[in-house]
Design a protein around this motif. Sequence first.
Motif, PDB file in Angstrom:
ATOM      1  N   LEU A 131       0.823  -1.215   0.000  1.00 16.06           N
ATOM      2  CA  LEU A 131       0.000   0.000   0.000  1.00 16.06           C
ATOM      3  C   LEU A 131       0.854   1.262   0.000  1.00 16.06           C
ATOM      4  O   LEU A 131       0.588   2.206  -0.752  1.00 16.06           O
ATOM      5  CB  LEU A 131      -0.957   0.010   1.205  1.00 16.06           C
ATOM      6  N   VAL A 132       1.907   1.293   0.841  1.00 15.71           N
ATOM      7  CA  VAL A 132       2.762   2.494   0.893  1.00 15.71           C
ATOM      8  C   VAL A 132       3.452   2.704  -0.459  1.00 15.71           C
ATOM      9  O   VAL A 132       3.477   3.816  -0.992  1.00 15.71           O
ATOM     10  CB  VAL A 132       3.822   2.390   2.013  1.00 15.71           C
ATOM     11  N   SER A 133       3.976   1.624  -1.031  1.00 17.32           N
ATOM     12  CA  SER A 133       4.694   1.749  -2.315  1.00 17.32           C
ATOM     13  C   SER A 133       3.759   2.156  -3.447  1.00 17.32           C
ATOM     14  O   SER A 133       4.215   2.561  -4.520  1.00 17.32           O
ATOM     15  CB  SER A 133       5.388   0.439  -2.669  1.00 17.32           C
ATOM     16  N   GLY A 134       2.460   2.042  -3.202  1.00 15.82           N
ATOM     17  CA  GLY A 134       1.468   2.456  -4.212  1.00 15.82           C
ATOM     18  C   GLY A 134       1.619   3.916  -4.620  1.00 15.82           C
ATOM     19  O   GLY A 134       1.215   4.300  -5.726  1.00 15.82           O
ATOM     20  N   TYR A 135       2.212   4.733  -3.738  1.00 11.09           N
ATOM     21  CA  TYR A 135       2.405   6.150  -4.094  1.00 11.09           C
ATOM     22  C   TYR A 135       3.329   6.315  -5.303  1.00 11.09           C
ATOM     23  O   TYR A 135       3.387   7.389  -5.899  1.00 11.09           O
ATOM     24  CB  TYR A 135       2.953   6.940  -2.895  1.00 11.09           C
ATOM     25  N   GLU A 136       4.043   5.248  -5.652  1.00 13.62           N
ATOM     26  CA  GLU A 136       4.955   5.334  -6.799  1.00 13.62           C
ATOM     27  C   GLU A 136       4.253   5.016  -8.115  1.00 13.62           C
ATOM     28  O   GLU A 136       4.862   5.096  -9.179  1.00 13.62           O
ATOM     29  CB  GLU A 136       6.139   4.392  -6.569  1.00 13.62           C
ATOM     30  N   ASN A 137       2.965   4.652  -8.038  1.00 13.71           N
ATOM     31  CA  ASN A 137       2.216   4.311  -9.254  1.00 13.71           C
ATOM     32  C   ASN A 137       1.022   5.258  -9.377  1.00 13.71           C
ATOM     33  O   ASN A 137       0.068   5.175  -8.611  1.00 13.71           O
ATOM     34  CB  ASN A 137       1.740   2.853  -9.162  1.00 13.71           C
ATOM     35  N   MET A 138       1.085   6.170 -10.322  1.00 12.79           N
ATOM     36  CA  MET A 138       0.049   7.209 -10.447  1.00 12.79           C
ATOM     37  C   MET A 138      -1.369   6.667 -10.558  1.00 12.79           C
ATOM     38  O   MET A 138      -2.326   7.272 -10.087  1.00 12.79           O
ATOM     39  CB  MET A 138       0.325   8.092 -11.661  1.00 12.79           C
ATOM     40  N   ASP A 139      -1.515   5.514 -11.218  1.00  9.53           N
ATOM     41  CA  ASP A 139      -2.865   4.979 -11.457  1.00  9.53           C
ATOM     42  C   ASP A 139      -3.569   4.529 -10.185  1.00  9.53           C
ATOM     43  O   ASP A 139      -4.789   4.598 -10.081  1.00  9.53           O
ATOM     44  CB  ASP A 139      -2.797   3.782 -12.431  1.00  9.53           C
ATOM     45  N   ILE A 140      -2.802   4.033  -9.230  1.00  9.37           N
ATOM     46  CA  ILE A 140      -3.453   3.463  -8.039  1.00  9.37           C
ATOM     47  C   ILE A 140      -3.099   4.195  -6.750  1.00  9.37           C
ATOM     48  O   ILE A 140      -3.586   3.841  -5.680  1.00  9.37           O
ATOM     49  CB  ILE A 140      -3.086   1.957  -7.878  1.00  9.37           C
TER      50      ILE A 140
END
Length: 334
Positions: A131-140
Amino acid sequence: MKGLFKSKPRTPADVVRQTRELLIYVDLHYNSRDPKQEEKMGELSKNIRELKSILYGNSESEPVAEFCTQLTQEFFKENTLRLLVVCLPKLSLETRKDATQVVANLQRQLVHSRLIASDYLETNKDLLDILVSGYENMDIALHYGAMLRECIRHQSIARYVLESEHMKKFFDYIQLPNFDIASDASATFKELLTRHKSTVAEFLSRNYDWFFAEFNSRLLSSPNYITRRQAIKVLGDMLLDRSNSAVMMRYVSSKDNLMILMNLLRESSKNIQIEAFHVFKLFAANKNKPPEIATILVTNRSKLLRFLAGFKIDKEDEQFEADKEQVIKEISAL
């Protein structure tokens, strides 16, 4: 006769089980040439929408507590949450929104007076890494960010994130060029540093040096106005909280911190000035000022008193005026 052969309505547990099967299918067959893929994705969207409707109710009916309990128990019995998080990038935008709302609601559902979502996350902490690493993916990023904020409502989960290497990543995420994602990361950062008082106090005491070095140099001294404004607000919220009194005393005993705050008082933005004043007053009010702090305040006394005399806020605020009077008194008496 027709009525005799009607299919039995699905229970909430049935909907979860079917959702789980469809998620397993999507996880294994996404981007394959399976002709059933479109049909299965449509079914999955429908199921997730139904889960949301059971948990939140709809225009015709309120949620039924018993159905919510059944759904929650089945959801955390096996790895439905993990599958949903992992498959989220493969879902349509509308389905992602529905899934985010389902995950958010489940964090608050009590089963026999227990938050079983917290128990599940306790044994699946690697999901927080995703979830935290999700900030690196603009779509999610915004979907994972919203899920993450709901998960850190649980104290043990917030502690895990605070103590992980991920905390250092937030200083990058808050300054991402995409405004919406940077703001979302900032909201999560603030939640981590203000929600669970005792856990935050422990974290700040143990990580004081690197944390405030990063906070001062990268956020409070950022060239970006929004970053500075959000950072000074979070700093005030942290230092003015009673549970962080030991950290606050340490912070207001540093001349470098005082210089940063005095620079923020000189900003053209009224919002930043006001938030900076709430932290600056702690330096002035400290009865045991280190000599170097007192020296800086004495050296700048006339400038500070002139500034404070003309420092007004738009609406009447008795507390602000009282604080200002106190600071003027303290500086005059040095």
